[in-house]
Design a protein around this motif. Structure first.
Motif, PDB file in Angstrom:
ATOM      1  N   ALA A  52       1.616  -9.905  11.162  1.00 14.97           N
ATOM      2  CA  ALA A  52       2.473  -8.821  11.621  1.00 14.97           C
ATOM      3  C   ALA A  52       3.279  -9.258  12.838  1.00 14.97           C
ATOM      4  CB  ALA A  52       1.634  -7.606  11.977  1.00 14.97           C
ATOM      5  N   ILE A  91      -1.878   1.017  11.677  1.00 12.69           N
ATOM      6  CA  ILE A  91      -1.326  -0.338  11.802  1.00 12.69           C
ATOM      7  C   ILE A  91      -1.989  -1.276  10.798  1.00 12.69           C
ATOM      8  CG2 ILE A  91      -1.304  -2.381  13.293  1.00 12.69           C
ATOM      9  CD1 ILE A  91      -0.674  -0.556  15.626  1.00 12.69           C
ATOM     10  N   GLN A 143      -0.749  -0.412   7.274  1.00  7.92           N
ATOM     11  CA  GLN A 143       0.629  -0.904   7.093  1.00  7.92           C
ATOM     12  C   GLN A 143       0.659  -2.424   6.923  1.00  7.92           C
ATOM     13  OE1 GLN A 143       2.065   0.765  10.767  1.00  7.92           O
ATOM     14  NE2 GLN A 143       3.266   2.337   9.718  1.00  7.92           N
ATOM     15  N   THR A 144      -0.101  -3.130   7.757  1.00 12.11           N
ATOM     16  CA  THR A 144      -0.103  -4.593   7.713  1.00 12.11           C
ATOM     17  C   THR A 144      -0.568  -5.105   6.353  1.00 12.11           C
ATOM     18  OG1 THR A 144      -0.524  -4.742  10.103  1.00 12.11           O
ATOM     19  CG2 THR A 144      -1.084  -6.671   8.756  1.00 12.11           C
ATOM     20  N   PRO A 149       4.784  -2.754  10.882  1.00  7.31           N
ATOM     21  CA  PRO A 149       3.584  -2.013  11.285  1.00  7.31           C
ATOM     22  C   PRO A 149       3.701  -1.512  12.722  1.00  7.31           C
ATOM     23  CG  PRO A 149       2.992  -4.070  10.193  1.00  7.31           C
ATOM     24  CD  PRO A 149       4.472  -4.130  10.446  1.00  7.31           C
ATOM     25  N   THR A 176       5.992   4.339   4.928  1.00  5.70           N
ATOM     26  CA  THR A 176       4.533   4.247   4.908  1.00  5.70           C
ATOM     27  C   THR A 176       3.942   5.272   3.946  1.00  5.70           C
ATOM     28  OG1 THR A 176       4.456   3.420   7.184  1.00  5.70           O
ATOM     29  CG2 THR A 176       2.446   4.441   6.323  1.00  5.70           C
TER      30      THR A 176
END
Length: 412
Positions: free
Chosen positions: A169, A221, A224-225, A237, A245
């Protein structure tokens, strides 16, 4: 020597106890403890009492908050922004919302202020002269004192091992701002890229470490990553649940209807576990470690808290001395009372307070339950300096922690 002698003489008129006037002061290792029950302030260098003074804390309706603070700003003369420009000489700010240590001609040794900690003039002036920015200030109801703590989970000096593994990320800010510069965020990635080469730190100022439970920000986070890695695009992220998202999460769930049957929440523990499993990351972490230096975020990384349904409590540690050559560190610690509300316990998934543990001590029990990745432990070991601090807390960073602060933990 002359300045120390003058300092000692100045304190005599304002304190109930003072050590020999020629005491040695090592500013990076000073700690200030305020007891609201005794209406007293004690200055420590390690376990040695440097001086004490009477104080007046906040009266009913303007109670001084309990917790772990540090000096954020110093001004020889300041006027209150909240209370009719009331004078606040020798002001040492503890929060940007208006709590400070300062001189007053009215220190009756009972709660009388609007929330600040009032000190007698002579003491306030001399204390101002020996403190640096970031000196820890602990405010509690009952009096507490730092004690030596030895535990294998406390950090010891070590040079960081290159390479330090970082996530795929994009580097992004931790809590607070960093003057527009990215802040390194370490992740437990199995195949990290790029690899950052880390040398011995140039900045040798004390660091501030916070260990706490992960919040929804860190959970999002991670989701998302790893969704990005799995081909479900969430964008950068950032911990924010935006349109991209939401779409990525819904697409991921639609491909696994059995796993998400009855799971109505968009972001849930089920989602986190399934995303981790799909990405081959194992069990999701439930804790986080954050590091700051000079009031700025440096990095943060995941960790594991054993028995997460049991409260950790609130514990504060200060590094009094460090021997890098021999890998030794002399830590001092205190435990602060922090009764969690029912709402807080429900939000954090806690069903039992730390006081329900009947074996050992709360401070050792909390340290026993924390597992920190080796690469993160080595990196922190390479940054240690006398005066560094560690806070363990269930309640996270809180609203007082932000740009231009250390980690501020409010316990009441």
């Amino acid at each position: 020597m002359f300045s120390r002698f003058v300092f000692g003489l100045g304190l005599l008129s304002a304190t109930a106890l003072v050590n020999h006037p020629a005491f040695a002061v090592d500013a990076p290792t000073l700690q200030i403890f305020v007891s609201k029950d005794k209406q007293s302030l004690v200055v420590y260098d390690g376990t040695e009492v440097i001086a004490t003074s009477k104080v007046s804390t906040g009266k009913a309706g303007h109670t001084t908050p309990n917790g772990i603070f540090s000096v954020l700003e110093k001004k020889k003369y300041h006027e209150s922004n909240l209370y009719s420009a009331a004078p606040m000489p020798w002001m040492q700010r503890l929060t940007w919302s208006g709590i400070a240590l300062h001189e007053s001609n009215s220190v009756p040794r009972y709660p009388a202020s609007h929330g600040c900690v009032r000190m007698p003039p002579a003491f306030a002036k001399q204390l101002y002269r020996i403190t640096d920015l970031s000196v820890p200030v602990i405010i509690s109801d009952a009096e507490v004192a730092p004690e030596p703590i030895a535990h294998p989970n406390l950090f010891r000096p070590d040079l960081p091992e290159p390479p330090l593994l970082l996530s795929d990320a994009e580097l992004r800010p931790a809590i607070g701002e960093n003057r527009g510069e990215p802040v390194q965020l370490a992740m437990n990635s199995a195949a990290p890229s790029p690899v950052a080469q880390v040398a011995a730190p140039e900045n040798t100022d004390p660091i501030r470490i916070l260990i706490t439970r992960r919040t929804e920000r860190e959970t999002v986070i991670d989701i998302q990553t790893y969704l990005n890695q799995l081909g479900f695009s969430t964008g950068t992220p950032d911990g924010l649940v935006g349109t991209a998202t939401i779409q990525a999460i819904n697409t991921f769930k639609a491909l696994r209807p059995a796993q998400f049957k009855g799971d109505k929440a968009l972001v849930s523990e089920t989602l986190l576990r399934e995303v981790y499993a799909a990405a081959g990351k194992g069990e999701p972490p439930n804790g986080i470690i954050m590091v700051r230096q000079d009031f700025m975020p440096v990095f943060e990384a995941p960790l594991t808290i054993d028995n997460p349904r049991q409260a950790l409590g609130t514990h504060f540690f200060a590094l009094h001395a460090v021997d890098a050559k021999n890998g030794k560190a002399d830590w001092l610690g205190v435990t602060l009372k922090n009764d969690l509300s029912r709402q807080a316990m429900k939000r954090l998934g806690i069903v039992a307070n730390e006081s329900s543990i009947v074996t050992g001590t709360p401070i050792a029990n909390a340290l026993d339950r924390i597992t920190i990745p080796d690469e993160i432990r080595r990196r922190i070991g390479g940054m240690l300096a006398a005066g560094s601090t560690l806070t363990i807390s269930d309640t996270g960073i809180g609203p007082e922690t932000g740009a231009g602060t250390d980690f501020i933990t409010i316990t009441r």
